[in-house]
Design a protein around this motif. Structure first.
Motif, PDB file in Angstrom:
ATOM      1  N   MET A 169       0.852  -1.165   0.000  1.00 16.73           N
ATOM      2  CA  MET A 169       0.000   0.000   0.000  1.00 16.73           C
ATOM      3  C   MET A 169       0.897   1.227   0.000  1.00 16.73           C
ATOM      4  O   MET A 169       1.828   1.321   0.796  1.00 16.73           O
ATOM      5  N   ASN A 170       0.599   2.159  -0.878  1.00 15.26           N
ATOM      6  CA  ASN A 170       1.409   3.369  -0.987  1.00 15.26           C
ATOM      7  C   ASN A 170       0.677   4.643  -0.592  1.00 15.26           C
ATOM      8  O   ASN A 170       1.298   5.596  -0.128  1.00 15.26           O
ATOM      9  N   PHE A 171      -0.649   4.664  -0.817  1.00 14.59           N
ATOM     10  CA  PHE A 171      -1.396   5.893  -0.598  1.00 14.59           C
ATOM     11  C   PHE A 171      -2.661   5.633   0.211  1.00 14.59           C
ATOM     12  O   PHE A 171      -3.269   4.569   0.130  1.00 14.59           O
ATOM     13  N   CYS A 172      -3.066   6.638   0.942  1.00  9.33           N
ATOM     14  CA  CYS A 172      -4.247   6.577   1.797  1.00  9.33           C
ATOM     15  C   CYS A 172      -5.514   6.563   0.947  1.00  9.33           C
ATOM     16  O   CYS A 172      -5.675   7.380   0.040  1.00  9.33           O
ATOM     17  N   SER A 173      -6.425   5.649   1.256  1.00 10.32           N
ATOM     18  CA  SER A 173      -7.693   5.586   0.525  1.00 10.32           C
ATOM     19  C   SER A 173      -8.667   6.671   0.995  1.00 10.32           C
ATOM     20  O   SER A 173      -9.696   6.885   0.363  1.00 10.32           O
ATOM     21  N   HIS A 174      -8.336   7.382   2.059  1.00  6.76           N
ATOM     22  CA  HIS A 174      -9.191   8.466   2.555  1.00  6.76           C
ATOM     23  C   HIS A 174      -8.821   9.806   1.935  1.00  6.76           C
ATOM     24  O   HIS A 174      -9.696  10.550   1.507  1.00  6.76           O
ATOM     25  N   CYS A 189      -1.599   6.779   7.399  1.00  7.47           N
ATOM     26  CA  CYS A 189      -1.463   7.948   6.538  1.00  7.47           C
ATOM     27  C   CYS A 189      -0.578   8.989   7.218  1.00  7.47           C
ATOM     28  O   CYS A 189      -0.772   9.315   8.397  1.00  7.47           O
ATOM     29  N   THR A 190       0.358   9.526   6.457  1.00  5.72           N
ATOM     30  CA  THR A 190       1.271  10.540   6.991  1.00  5.72           C
ATOM     31  C   THR A 190       0.596  11.901   7.106  1.00  5.72           C
ATOM     32  O   THR A 190       1.121  12.790   7.764  1.00  5.72           O
ATOM     33  N   SER A 191      -0.582  12.054   6.489  1.00  3.36           N
ATOM     34  CA  SER A 191      -1.282  13.338   6.512  1.00  3.36           C
ATOM     35  C   SER A 191      -2.490  13.318   7.453  1.00  3.36           C
ATOM     36  O   SER A 191      -2.536  14.071   8.415  1.00  3.36           O
ATOM     37  N   CYS A 192      -3.460  12.441   7.174  1.00  6.34           N
ATOM     38  CA  CYS A 192      -4.699  12.461   7.979  1.00  6.34           C
ATOM     39  C   CYS A 192      -4.663  11.493   9.157  1.00  6.34           C
ATOM     40  O   CYS A 192      -5.531  11.517  10.017  1.00  6.34           O
ATOM     41  N   GLY A 193      -3.671  10.597   9.212  1.00  9.15           N
ATOM     42  CA  GLY A 193      -3.515   9.675  10.334  1.00  9.15           C
ATOM     43  C   GLY A 193      -4.391   8.432  10.274  1.00  9.15           C
ATOM     44  O   GLY A 193      -4.410   7.644  11.217  1.00  9.15           O
ATOM     45  N   ALA A 194      -5.122   8.241   9.178  1.00  3.23           N
ATOM     46  CA  ALA A 194      -5.984   7.055   9.056  1.00  3.23           C
ATOM     47  C   ALA A 194      -5.143   5.784   9.134  1.00  3.23           C
ATOM     48  O   ALA A 194      -4.079   5.692   8.514  1.00  3.23           O
ATOM     49  N   VAL A 195      -5.616   4.832   9.911  1.00  2.69           N
ATOM     50  CA  VAL A 195      -4.954   3.538  10.032  1.00  2.69           C
ATOM     51  C   VAL A 195      -5.665   2.574   9.081  1.00  2.69           C
ATOM     52  O   VAL A 195      -6.888   2.442   9.102  1.00  2.69           O
ATOM     53  N   HIS A 196      -4.888   1.906   8.235  1.00  2.05           N
ATOM     54  CA  HIS A 196      -5.453   0.988   7.239  1.00  2.05           C
ATOM     55  C   HIS A 196      -5.186  -0.445   7.696  1.00  2.05           C
ATOM     56  O   HIS A 196      -4.058  -0.931   7.609  1.00  2.05           O
ATOM     57  N   TYR A 197      -6.239  -1.098   8.166  1.00  2.00           N
ATOM     58  CA  TYR A 197      -6.141  -2.476   8.640  1.00  2.00           C
ATOM     59  C   TYR A 197      -6.268  -3.415   7.450  1.00  2.00           C
ATOM     60  O   TYR A 197      -7.115  -3.219   6.580  1.00  2.00           O
ATOM     61  N   GLN A 198      -5.441  -4.427   7.428  1.00  2.00           N
ATOM     62  CA  GLN A 198      -5.524  -5.450   6.404  1.00  2.00           C
ATOM     63  C   GLN A 198      -5.774  -6.770   7.111  1.00  2.00           C
ATOM     64  O   GLN A 198      -4.970  -7.200   7.938  1.00  2.00           O
ATOM     65  N   ASN A 199      -6.909  -7.397   6.783  1.00  2.00           N
ATOM     66  CA  ASN A 199      -7.336  -8.599   7.477  1.00  2.00           C
ATOM     67  C   ASN A 199      -7.504  -9.745   6.494  1.00  2.00           C
ATOM     68  O   ASN A 199      -7.634  -9.529   5.292  1.00  2.00           O
ATOM     69  N   GLY A 252      -5.575  10.209  -0.081  1.00  2.00           N
ATOM     70  CA  GLY A 252      -4.663  10.094  -1.213  1.00  2.00           C
ATOM     71  C   GLY A 252      -3.214  10.408  -0.920  1.00  2.00           C
ATOM     72  O   GLY A 252      -2.360  10.316  -1.800  1.00  2.00           O
ATOM     73  N   LYS A 253      -2.903  10.770   0.293  1.00  2.00           N
ATOM     74  CA  LYS A 253      -1.515  11.089   0.666  1.00  2.00           C
ATOM     75  C   LYS A 253      -0.734   9.804   0.947  1.00  2.00           C
ATOM     76  O   LYS A 253      -1.325   8.746   1.153  1.00  2.00           O
ATOM     77  N   PRO A 254       0.601   9.864   0.994  1.00  5.67           N
ATOM     78  CA  PRO A 254       1.411   8.666   1.251  1.00  5.67           C
ATOM     79  C   PRO A 254       1.126   8.050   2.629  1.00  5.67           C
ATOM     80  O   PRO A 254       0.756   8.749   3.569  1.00  5.67           O
ATOM     81  N   VAL A 255       1.322   6.732   2.708  1.00  8.32           N
ATOM     82  CA  VAL A 255       1.214   6.016   3.972  1.00  8.32           C
ATOM     83  C   VAL A 255       2.581   5.457   4.326  1.00  8.32           C
ATOM     84  O   VAL A 255       3.451   5.331   3.458  1.00  8.32           O
ATOM     85  N   ARG A 256       2.766   5.118   5.580  1.00 12.02           N
ATOM     86  CA  ARG A 256       3.992   4.444   6.004  1.00 12.02           C
ATOM     87  C   ARG A 256       3.611   3.296   6.913  1.00 12.02           C
ATOM     88  O   ARG A 256       2.593   3.334   7.601  1.00 12.02           O
ATOM     89  N   LEU A 257       4.442   2.281   6.895  1.00 10.29           N
ATOM     90  CA  LEU A 257       4.220   1.105   7.726  1.00 10.29           C
ATOM     91  C   LEU A 257       4.825   1.377   9.098  1.00 10.29           C
ATOM     92  O   LEU A 257       6.035   1.613   9.221  1.00 10.29           O
TER      93      LEU A 257
END
Length: 178
Positions: free
Chosen positions: A1-6, A26-36, A8-13
């Motif tokens: 995953m490279n970008f936030c789905s909320h 997300c490095t911008s909005c702080g959304a946590v993207h869970y992968q299950n 569009g900014k970059p994400v980091r692991l």
């Protein structure tokens, strides 16, 4: 995953606060993207002493045999999903679904839930997903052409339980083969 789905900014692991697993944040909005894990549902459609099998007409494992099964969709129950997958892959409907086997396949992030079921009618046919759909007795199962280990394991359990007509619910796992 490279970008936030909320946003569009970059994400980091990273491991978020109050968590213990690495997540994409997300490095911008702080959304946590869970992968299950993905849930796969399907069934063993039975007609008298036969099982309805499908020869896959899609990848992966195109040309090999399987039971009707596929990914559970949002908004449906596991039983609804197993019925839908059976219809999509065989053109036929099933009833009397009973939970039979749960298999954890951790290394590919999947959980299989398979049911025993009764075929409502002999109205099956090839579909967009199945090149051939066929009722098979145990001796007719093409063991050397089964598409997935989980399906082979399911069939082995089923034929082990069938003489006693006792299909107890099981939990199993499949590990990465070395």
């Amino acid at each position: 995953m490279n970008f936030c789905s909320h946003c569009g900014k970059p994400v980091r692991l990273t491991i978020p606060a109050d968590d213990n697993h690495p997540r994409y944040v997300c490095t911008s909005c702080g959304a946590v993207h869970y992968q299950n894990p993905k849930v796969v549902v399907g069934c063993i459609p039975v007609w008298e002493d036969h099982i309805l099998m499908c020869r896959r007409d899609i990848e992966p494992r195109k040309g090999l045999w399987t039971l009707p099964a596929g990914f559970l969709e949002n908004g449906e129950t596991t039983v609804e999903g197993a019925c839908r997958e059976t219809y999509e892959e065989t053109g036929s409907r099933v009833t009397d679904l009973k939970p039979y086997l749960l298999v954890d396949i951790v290394y590919i992030h999947q959980i299989y839930l398979l049911f025993t079921a009764r075929l409502q009618a002999r109205d099956f046919h090839p579909t967009l997903e199945s090149a051939e759909v066929k009722l098979m007795r145990q001796a007719e199962i093409p063991w050397d052409a089964i598409a997935f280990t989980v399906i082979e394991k399911t069939l082995q359990y089923y034929f082990q339980d069938r003489p006693r007509n006792q299909f107890r619910f099981r939990i199993d796992r499949i590990d990465l083969k070395s």
